[in-house]
Structure formats: structure tokens, C-alpha cells
Design a protein around this motif. Structure first.
Motif, PDB file in Angstrom:
ATOM      1  N   ARG A 174       0.767  -1.130  -0.078  1.00 50.22           N
ATOM      2  CA  ARG A 174       0.086   0.008   0.090  1.00 50.22           C
ATOM      3  C   ARG A 174       0.859   1.241  -0.277  1.00 50.22           C
ATOM      4  O   ARG A 174       0.593   2.218  -0.770  1.00 50.22           O
ATOM      5  CB  ARG A 174      -0.886   0.127   1.399  1.00 50.22           C
ATOM      6  CG  ARG A 174      -1.984  -1.096   1.164  1.00 50.22           C
ATOM      7  CD  ARG A 174      -3.072  -0.799   0.219  1.00 50.22           C
ATOM      8  NE  ARG A 174      -3.795   0.597   0.566  1.00 50.22           N
ATOM      9  CZ  ARG A 174      -4.103   1.592  -0.450  1.00 50.22           C
ATOM     10  NH1 ARG A 174      -3.634   1.382  -1.527  1.00 50.22           N
ATOM     11  NH2 ARG A 174      -4.682   2.340   0.063  1.00 50.22           N
TER      12      ARG A 174
ATOM     13  N   ARG B 296       3.480   1.906  -1.502  1.00 49.10           N
ATOM     14  CA  ARG B 296       3.927   2.392  -2.989  1.00 49.10           C
ATOM     15  C   ARG B 296       3.131   3.666  -3.485  1.00 49.10           C
ATOM     16  O   ARG B 296       3.479   4.413  -4.078  1.00 49.10           O
ATOM     17  CB  ARG B 296       4.126   1.086  -3.762  1.00 49.10           C
ATOM     18  CG  ARG B 296       5.113   0.357  -3.313  1.00 49.10           C
ATOM     19  CD  ARG B 296       5.389  -0.699  -4.423  1.00 49.10           C
ATOM     20  NE  ARG B 296       5.986  -0.064  -5.696  1.00 49.10           N
ATOM     21  CZ  ARG B 296       5.778  -0.494  -6.962  1.00 49.10           C
ATOM     22  NH1 ARG B 296       4.869  -1.412  -7.255  1.00 49.10           N
ATOM     23  NH2 ARG B 296       6.407   0.287  -7.876  1.00 49.10           N
ATOM     24  N   ALA B 297       1.767   3.556  -3.118  1.00 43.95           N
ATOM     25  CA  ALA B 297       0.807   4.429  -3.676  1.00 43.95           C
ATOM     26  C   ALA B 297       1.082   5.845  -2.858  1.00 43.95           C
ATOM     27  O   ALA B 297       0.267   6.935  -3.150  1.00 43.95           O
ATOM     28  CB  ALA B 297      -0.511   3.981  -3.672  1.00 43.95           C
ATOM     29  N   PHE B 298       1.808   5.884  -1.692  1.00 42.27           N
ATOM     30  CA  PHE B 298       1.959   7.117  -0.911  1.00 42.27           C
ATOM     31  C   PHE B 298       2.689   8.127  -1.631  1.00 42.27           C
ATOM     32  O   PHE B 298       4.095   7.698  -1.952  1.00 42.27           O
ATOM     33  CB  PHE B 298       2.347   6.884   0.639  1.00 42.27           C
ATOM     34  CG  PHE B 298       1.204   6.080   1.504  1.00 42.27           C
ATOM     35  CD1 PHE B 298       0.072   5.442   0.789  1.00 42.27           C
ATOM     36  CD2 PHE B 298       1.538   5.816   2.556  1.00 42.27           C
ATOM     37  CE1 PHE B 298      -0.745   4.538   1.483  1.00 42.27           C
ATOM     38  CE2 PHE B 298       0.786   5.177   3.606  1.00 42.27           C
ATOM     39  CZ  PHE B 298      -0.471   4.734   2.949  1.00 42.27           C
ATOM     40  N   ALA B 299       2.616   9.346  -1.275  1.00 44.42           N
ATOM     41  CA  ALA B 299       3.590  10.449  -1.902  1.00 44.42           C
ATOM     42  C   ALA B 299       4.429  10.406  -0.596  1.00 44.42           C
ATOM     43  O   ALA B 299       4.199  10.307   0.428  1.00 44.42           O
ATOM     44  CB  ALA B 299       2.836  11.580  -1.942  1.00 44.42           C
TER      45      ALA B 299
ATOM     46  N   ARG C 148       4.109   8.501   4.531  1.00 44.82           N
ATOM     47  CA  ARG C 148       4.786   7.510   4.011  1.00 44.82           C
ATOM     48  C   ARG C 148       5.938   7.022   4.772  1.00 44.82           C
ATOM     49  O   ARG C 148       5.953   5.776   5.218  1.00 44.82           O
ATOM     50  CB  ARG C 148       5.398   7.798   2.726  1.00 44.82           C
ATOM     51  CG  ARG C 148       6.105   6.637   1.769  1.00 44.82           C
ATOM     52  CD  ARG C 148       6.945   7.495   0.732  1.00 44.82           C
ATOM     53  NE  ARG C 148       7.486   6.291  -0.085  1.00 44.82           N
ATOM     54  CZ  ARG C 148       7.221   5.813  -1.191  1.00 44.82           C
ATOM     55  NH1 ARG C 148       5.900   6.251  -1.913  1.00 44.82           N
ATOM     56  NH2 ARG C 148       7.769   4.888  -1.907  1.00 44.82           N
TER      57      ARG C 148
ATOM     58  N   THR D 131      -2.418  -2.245  -6.967  1.00 41.33           N
ATOM     59  CA  THR D 131      -1.870  -0.939  -6.021  1.00 41.33           C
ATOM     60  C   THR D 131      -0.694  -0.330  -7.146  1.00 41.33           C
ATOM     61  O   THR D 131       0.324  -0.833  -7.343  1.00 41.33           O
ATOM     62  CB  THR D 131      -1.373  -1.170  -4.813  1.00 41.33           C
ATOM     63  OG1 THR D 131      -2.477  -1.804  -3.843  1.00 41.33           O
ATOM     64  CG2 THR D 131      -0.998  -0.048  -3.993  1.00 41.33           C
TER      65      THR D 131
ATOM     66  N   ALA E 188       2.090   2.235  -8.157  1.00 43.20           N
ATOM     67  CA  ALA E 188       3.107   3.067  -7.357  1.00 43.20           C
ATOM     68  C   ALA E 188       2.973   4.612  -7.709  1.00 43.20           C
ATOM     69  O   ALA E 188       2.297   5.037  -8.781  1.00 43.20           O
ATOM     70  CB  ALA E 188       4.529   2.808  -8.096  1.00 43.20           C
ATOM     71  N   TRP E 189       3.276   5.273  -6.638  1.00 41.77           N
ATOM     72  CA  TRP E 189       3.161   6.913  -6.886  1.00 41.77           C
ATOM     73  C   TRP E 189       3.986   7.193  -7.994  1.00 41.77           C
ATOM     74  O   TRP E 189       4.995   6.714  -8.585  1.00 41.77           O
ATOM     75  CB  TRP E 189       3.551   7.434  -5.574  1.00 41.77           C
ATOM     76  CG  TRP E 189       3.305   8.848  -5.503  1.00 41.77           C
ATOM     77  CD1 TRP E 189       2.065   9.595  -5.428  1.00 41.77           C
ATOM     78  CD2 TRP E 189       4.035  10.009  -5.665  1.00 41.77           C
ATOM     79  NE1 TRP E 189       2.394  10.897  -5.440  1.00 41.77           N
ATOM     80  CE2 TRP E 189       3.640  11.325  -5.513  1.00 41.77           C
ATOM     81  CE3 TRP E 189       5.685  10.132  -5.771  1.00 41.77           C
ATOM     82  CZ2 TRP E 189       3.946  12.516  -5.644  1.00 41.77           C
ATOM     83  CZ3 TRP E 189       6.352  11.466  -5.930  1.00 41.77           C
ATOM     84  CH2 TRP E 189       5.324  12.684  -5.664  1.00 41.77           C
ATOM     85  N   LYS E 190       3.549   8.250  -8.763  1.00 42.53           N
ATOM     86  CA  LYS E 190       3.884   8.636 -10.019  1.00 42.53           C
ATOM     87  C   LYS E 190       5.523   8.731 -10.172  1.00 42.53           C
ATOM     88  O   LYS E 190       6.266   8.404 -11.153  1.00 42.53           O
ATOM     89  CB  LYS E 190       3.266   9.843 -10.875  1.00 42.53           C
ATOM     90  CG  LYS E 190       3.569  11.111  -9.707  1.00 42.53           C
ATOM     91  CD  LYS E 190       2.757  12.467 -10.447  1.00 42.53           C
ATOM     92  CE  LYS E 190       2.824  13.505  -9.452  1.00 42.53           C
ATOM     93  NZ  LYS E 190       2.177  14.744  -9.992  1.00 42.53           N
TER      94      LYS E 190
ATOM     95  N   GLU F 268       7.665   6.931  -9.072  1.00 43.20           N
ATOM     96  CA  GLU F 268       8.243   5.956  -8.856  1.00 43.20           C
ATOM     97  C   GLU F 268       8.276   5.208 -10.449  1.00 43.20           C
ATOM     98  O   GLU F 268       8.923   4.159 -10.689  1.00 43.20           O
ATOM     99  CB  GLU F 268       7.950   4.928  -7.822  1.00 43.20           C
ATOM    100  CG  GLU F 268       8.504   5.083  -6.720  1.00 43.20           C
ATOM    101  CD  GLU F 268       7.914   4.294  -5.380  1.00 43.20           C
ATOM    102  OE1 GLU F 268       7.517   3.100  -5.838  1.00 43.20           O
ATOM    103  OE2 GLU F 268       8.065   4.371  -4.315  1.00 43.20           O
ATOM    104  N   ARG F 269       7.310   5.708 -10.936  1.00 42.18           N
ATOM    105  CA  ARG F 269       7.194   5.328 -12.357  1.00 42.18           C
ATOM    106  C   ARG F 269       8.262   5.487 -13.393  1.00 42.18           C
ATOM    107  O   ARG F 269       8.834   6.690 -13.276  1.00 42.18           O
ATOM    108  CB  ARG F 269       5.663   5.538 -12.971  1.00 42.18           C
ATOM    109  CG  ARG F 269       4.277   5.064 -11.963  1.00 42.18           C
ATOM    110  CD  ARG F 269       3.397   5.604 -12.503  1.00 42.18           C
ATOM    111  NE  ARG F 269       2.102   4.858 -11.862  1.00 42.18           N
ATOM    112  CZ  ARG F 269       0.802   5.664 -11.803  1.00 42.18           C
ATOM    113  NH1 ARG F 269       0.424   6.428 -12.682  1.00 42.18           N
ATOM    114  NH2 ARG F 269       0.022   5.168 -10.856  1.00 42.18           N
TER     115      ARG F 269
END
Length: 203
Positions: A49, A51-54, A59, A196, A198-200, A202-203
Motif C-alpha cells: 500500500r 507504494r501509492a503514498f506520496a 509514508r 496498487t 506506484a506513486w508517479k 516511482e514510475r
């Protein structure tokens, strides 16, 4: 995420209660390993979860919680592994002769490696910076994420196998409850891991 964490907690409680008090060395194996799956399972949910946090305090707090749960779960896992190994030594039995034993041993080795990778990948600890290896951070984090899922699902697979001892203390009906909780947690965690984002950054 609530379903996965709750299911792992139910499994850990339901299995552990059958071996409390741990009157034999063997009993420490299912007692500690069931607790380990509950703790490491919850840690895995947080790890997926987060990973989606800024980036920010939320985080970092979640990652500290992830580390704490994994530390407690990892300690229980290693103690449980030691208990069955020592018990077999005392009885003069061979090690890792069953599928349960082989899968469990492999999952344990991956767990130890995963924990080390997690320490290095946690920026708040600064280990990669101290070793001048920040350029490897992305690879370390990615390897940690994959290895952590391999470890927990390996542990789940080992726990699901019939060993000849798994009905001790609670019978077939009790085993069914444990199985439902275990597979519900595994399914929910797999769904989270697959869906889920990843926050942008990390993409």
C-alpha cells in the motif's frame, strides 16, 4: 488491505492458540511461524500500500510500521525455524525431507535476504548513502519488493501443506478455519499487489 490484514491476524491467532502454552520444543514451531505469518503478512500489506503514498511523513511512518512488523515477524519466523531444526536434531531425524520442510526452508532463506534488502532500501536509515550506493537504490527497492512477496507467499504455501501435525489441538474443523483465513489473506494480498499503483515519481 483490511481484509488481508484481518485474515492474517485470524490465522495467526487461531493457529497459535492451539499451541499455547508451548509445552514442547516442537510446539514453538507452529506457534512462532503462525505468529510470523500474521505479522509479516500485515507488513506485506503495508509494504504494498505504501507504494501509492506520496513522499512525506505519512509514508515514512508507514514504512517504520512496516519495518517494525517485519522485525517482529522475522524474529518469530527464525525462532520457529530453529525450533523445528533443533527438535529434529534431538530426535535424530533428517532435515528437509518433506515438501513442507523444503518450501519452508527456501522461504526462510528468502526472508532473511529480504529483510537485509529492506534495511538497505529504507532511505530513513541511510545505509545506501553511507556505502555510496544511492545509484543502486531503485534496483534494491525493486528486488526487495519482489523478494518480500516470494517470502510471504512461500511461508503461506508451507503453512497450507499437510504435515501430519497440523490437526494437533483443533481438529479438522479448526484446520478449515485456519485454511480459510490463510487463503483469504493470500488472495487479498495478491490482489493488492497486482492492483496498487506506484506513486508517479516511482514510475
Amino acid at each position: 488491505s483490511t481484509l488481508a490484514s484481518s485474515a492474517f491476524a485470524v490465522f495467526a491467532f487461531w493457529m497459535a492458540r492451539a499451541y499455547v502454552p508451548a509445552a514442547t520444543l516442537f510446539a514453538w514451531h507452529p506457534l512462532c511461524l503462525s505468529a510470523a505469518i500474521g505479522l509479516c503478512g500485515a507488513a506485506s500489506v503495508i509494504g504494498v500500500r505504501v507504494r501509492a503514498f506520496a513522499p512525506g511523513r505519512e509514508r515514512v511512518r508507514a514504512l517504520w510500521c512496516h519495518l517494525a512488523l517485519n522485525s517482529a515477524g522475522g524474529a518469530a519466523w527464525v525462532i520457529g525455524f530453529w525450533a523445528i531444526y533443533a527438535n529434529k536434531n534431538n530426535l535424530g531425524k533428517a532435515h528437509f525431507t518433506s515438501a513442507h520442510g523444503k518450501v519452508g526452508a527456501a522461504a526462510t532463506m528468502v526472508l532473511v535476504a529480504t529483510y537485509a534488502l529492506g534495511l538497505f532500501s529504507f532511505n530513513a536509515l541511510g545505509l545506501l548513502t553511507r556505502l555510496d550506493m544511492n545509484r543502486r537504490a531503485k534496483d534494491v527497492k525493486a528486488t526487495h519488493r519482489v523478494a518480500s512477496l516470494v517470502a510471504i507467499f512461500g511461508g503461506i504455501l508451507a503453512a497450507s501443506m499437510r504435515t501430519g501435525h497440523d490437526s494437533t489441538g483443533f481438529g479438522a474443523a479448526g484446520r478449515a478455519v485456519a485454511d480459510v483465513a490463510l487463503f483469504a489473506g493470500a488472495g487479498a494480498l495478491a490482489f493488492l499487489a497486482a492492483t496498487t499503483p506506484a506513486w508517479k515519481i516511482e514510475r
